[in-house]
Design an enzyme around this catalytic site. Structure first.
Site: not given
Ligand code: NAD
Length: 491
Positions: A228, A283
Site C-alpha cells: 500500500s 493493483c
Molecule cells: P500492505 O502495505 O498492508 O503490506 C505489504 C507488506 O508490508 C506486507 O509484507 C506487510 O507485512 C508489510 N507492512 C504492513 N504494514 C507495515 C508497516 N506499517 N510498516 C512496515 N511494513 C508493513 O499491503 P497489502 O494489503 O498486503 O497489499 C495490498 C496493497 O498493495 C494495495 O494497496 C495494492 O494496490 C498494493 N499493490 C501494489 C502493486 C503495485 O505493483 N503497485 C502490486 C500489488 C499490490
C-alpha cells in the site's frame, strides 16, 4: 497447529518470536497455519543477513553463465509443482484456480527473462578512447538485497525481483506477507533443492518489526517493496535515509476510458474482467470506468449484465469466476467505501454486499457492485477500494477524460477503449500513468518490461522486472586502463 519456520542459512529454523497470528483461508475461515509475528523478529533478520553476506561473497565469484543454471532448475521445479503451488495460493489468498495458475506463469516468465542475465548485464567497452587507453563499464552485484511483499500475489511479486537479484550475483532475503506465507514455504522447499551457497536465499516471517529490522540492518544494500502507498512511502523514506537503494510500489486507482467508437461487446467483457478479476484485489484492476460523449446507457447496460453473470465462490471449485476478499476487515472496509459512495451522491446500480455462498457461509465474499454517477469532486474517486466495485462516471470529451486521468492521486495504469488510432495515439502520449492499455483491461507488463507506476503508485527510480531489475541489482564500475604498446618499442 503448525507454526511456520524461517529459512535461514539454507535450513528451516524456528522463529525467535513466540508471538504468532493465524493464516486463514478467506473462503471459510479455516486456520491453515500460524505465522511468527512479533518484536523478536529482528534477531532472525540479523542471522539471515549474516549468513547471506558470507554466501554472497562466494556466489559473486561464480561465473554468470553458471549462476543462471540454478534458474533453469528453478523453472523446471516450478513447472513440476505448478498445481500444488496454485492450490496453496487459492487456499490462502482466495483466488480462483485460473488466477492462481496465471500468477505462477508470470513468476516463471520472470525466471525465464532473468536467464538472459549473461547478456542483460553486459557492460560497455571503448578501446582507444585516447592513445593507448581503453575504458570500460562493468556491472557488479550490490551484496545482500531484500524484498517485502503484499498479500495479493503470493508467488508472482517475489519473482519480479528474486531471479534478477540472484542471477546478477546478489543474496536475497524474502519477507512475505503475513497473510499469505504458505505459498513461499512451498516455493522455498523448491529453492532448497538448488545448488547454491548456504544462506544465499533466505526468508524471515513477520510484520512491521521484521520490516524495520530489514530497514535498519546495515548489511542490506537494496530493498524492493510492493504494497500500500503509506507503507511504500515509509519504506522508501526510511530505507533511503539508511543509505539503501529502494524501489517501492504503492497502491492504485485505475481509470478506464470508453470512447463512443469502442467495440462495446468486446470491451465490456474485458473491462468487467479487469474490475472483478482477483475480486478487485489487483493493483492493475480497473476501478473507475469513464464513458465519453453520452454513450453511458449502452455501456452501463452491458457492464451490468457482465458483472451480474459472475459466479462467486471458493476459487478451486469448477465454474467459479470470483473468490472471496482476503479478510473480514477488508470486506468491511470495502462495504464502508460503497456506503461512502452512496453518501457522496452515487447510485448503487448493482449491490454485491449481501451474498451467501452455500457451504461457505463464513467466507469473506462480496459479489460485483456497480456505483454510477460517482462524484468527481468527492473522496471516493481518489480512494483505492481494492475490492469488486466498479465506479461509473460520465465525461464529455476525450480531453476532459485525459485531464481526469492526470488529476488522479495514483498513476499506476490508465486504459482506453477505442477503434480510432488517432485517439489511441493521443491517449498513450498524454495520459500520465506508468502502464497504459489500449483495448486492454489489465495493462500488466510482460517480464521483459519494467513494472511501471507513477505518482503515489511508485517511489524510486528503477522498477521490477527485465532490464530495470538488472540495473537495480547491480552497481556500475568504470575502469580506465593505459597499456603502452610494448611491441612497438625498440629493445
Ligand atoms: P500492505 O502495505 O498492508 O503490506 C505489504 C507488506 O508490508 C506486507 O509484507 C506487510 O507485512 C508489510 N507492512 C504492513 N504494514 C507495515 C508497516 N506499517 N510498516 C512496515 N511494513 C508493513 O499491503 P497489502 O494489503 O498486503 O497489499 C495490498 C496493497 O498493495 C494495495 O494497496 C495494492 O494496490 C498494493 N499493490 C501494489 C502493486 C503495485 O505493483 N503497485 C502490486 C500489488 C499490490
Amino acid at each position: 497447529m503448525i507454526v511456520l519456520e524461517n529459512y535461514i542459512n539454507s535450513e528451516w529454523v524456528k522463529s525467535s518470536s513466540t508471538e504468532t497470528i493465524n493464516v486463514v483461508n478467506p473462503a471459510n475461515q479455516d486456520v491453515l497455519a500460524k505465522v511468527p509475528y512479533g518484536s523478536s523478529a529482528a534477531i532472525d533478520v540479523t542471522l539471515a543477513c549474516d549468513s547471506a553476506l558470507k554466501a554472497q561473497k562466494e556466489w559473486s565469484k561464480v561465473p554468470v553463465m553458471k549462476r543462471v543454471q540454478v534458474l533453469y532448475k528453478l523453472k523446471s521445479l516450478f513447472e513440476a509443482h505448478r498445481e500444488e503451488i496454485a492450490k496453496i495460493i487459492t487456499d490462502e489468498s482466495g483466488k480462483t484456480r485460473d488466477e492462481s495458475f496465471g500468477e505462477i506463469q508470470r513468476a516463471i516468465e520472470n525466471i525465464e527473462v532473468a536467464c538472459g542475465t549473461p547478456v542483460l548485464m553486459a557492460g560497455d567497452v571503448i578501446e582507444d578512447i585516447a592513445k593507448g587507453i581503453d575504458e570500460m563499464m562493468i556491472r557488479q552485484p550490490l551484496g545482500v538485497t531484500a524484498c517485502i511483499t503484499p498479500f495479493n500475489f503470493p508467488s508472482m511479486i517475489v519473482f519480479w525481483f528474486l531471479p534478477y537479484a540472484i542471477a546478477t550475483g546478489n543474496a536475497f532475503l524474502v519477507k512475505p506477507s503475513e497473510k499469505v506465507p504458505l505459498t513461499m514455504i512451498k516455493i522455498f522447499n523448491l529453492i532448497h533443492q538448488l545448488d547454491i551457497p548456504n544462506g544465499l536465499i533466505s526468508m524471515v516471517h513477520g510484520g512491521k518489526d521484521t520490516v524495520d529490522a530489514i530497514l535498519e540492518n546495515p548489511i542490506v544494500r537494496a530493498i524492493s517493496f510492493v504494497g500500500s502507498t503509506p507503507v511504500a512511502k515509509y519504506i522508501y523514506s526510511k530505507g533511503t535515509a539508511n543509505g539503501k537503494r529502494v524501489q517501492a510500489q504503492g497502491g492504485a486507482k485505475n481509470p478506464v476510458i470508453v470512447l463512443p467508437d469502442a467495440d462495446i461487446e468486446m470491451s465490456m467483457k474485458i473491462i468487467a474482467d479487469s474490475v472483478y478479476g482477483c475480486a478487485g484485489q489487483r493493483c492493475l484492476a480497473a476501478s473507475t470506468i469513464v464513458t465519453v460523449d453520452d454513450q453511458k446507457g449502452e455501456v452501463k447496460d452491458a457492464l451490468y449484465e457482465t458483472a451480474k453473470s459472475r459466479s462467486v465462490g471458493y476459487g478451486w471449485n469448477d465454474g467459479i469466476s470470483m473468490g472471496p476478499v482476503i479478510t473480514p476487515e477488508s470486506k468491511a472496509r470495502i462495504t464502508d467505501l460503497i456506503e461512502l459512495g452512496i453518501n457522496e451522491g452515487a447510485n448503487l446500480l448493482l449491490d454485491g454486499r449481501n451474498v451467501n455462498i452455500s457451504g461457505y457461509e463464513k467466507g469473506n465474499f462480496l459479489s460485483p457492485s456497480i456505483l454510477e454517477n460517482v462524484r468527481l469532486d468527492k473522496k471516493l474517486i481518489n480512494t483505492e477500494i481494492f475490492g469488486p466495485v466498479m465506479s461509473l462516471v460520465s465525461i464529455k470529451t476525450i480531453e476532459e477524460a485525459i485531464a481526469f486521468v492526470n488529476s488522479g492521486k495514483y498513476g499506476n495504469m490508465a486504459c482506453l477503449f477505442t477503434s480510432s488510432g488517432a485517439s489511441a495515439r493521443k491517449f498513450r502520449n498524454e495520459a500520465d500513468a506508468g502502464n497504459i492499455g489500449i483495448n486492454i483491461g489489465v495493462a500488466a507488463p510482460m517480464a521483459q518490461f519494467p513494472f511501471s507506476g507513477w505518482r503515489d503508485s511508485f517511489f524510486g527510480d528503477l522498477h521490477g522486472q527485465g532490464k530495470h531489475a538488472i540495473e537495480f541489482f547491480t552497481q556500475t564500475k568504470v575502469i580506465i586502463e593505459r597499456w603502452p604498446n610494448i611491441w612497438s618499442r625498440k629493445f
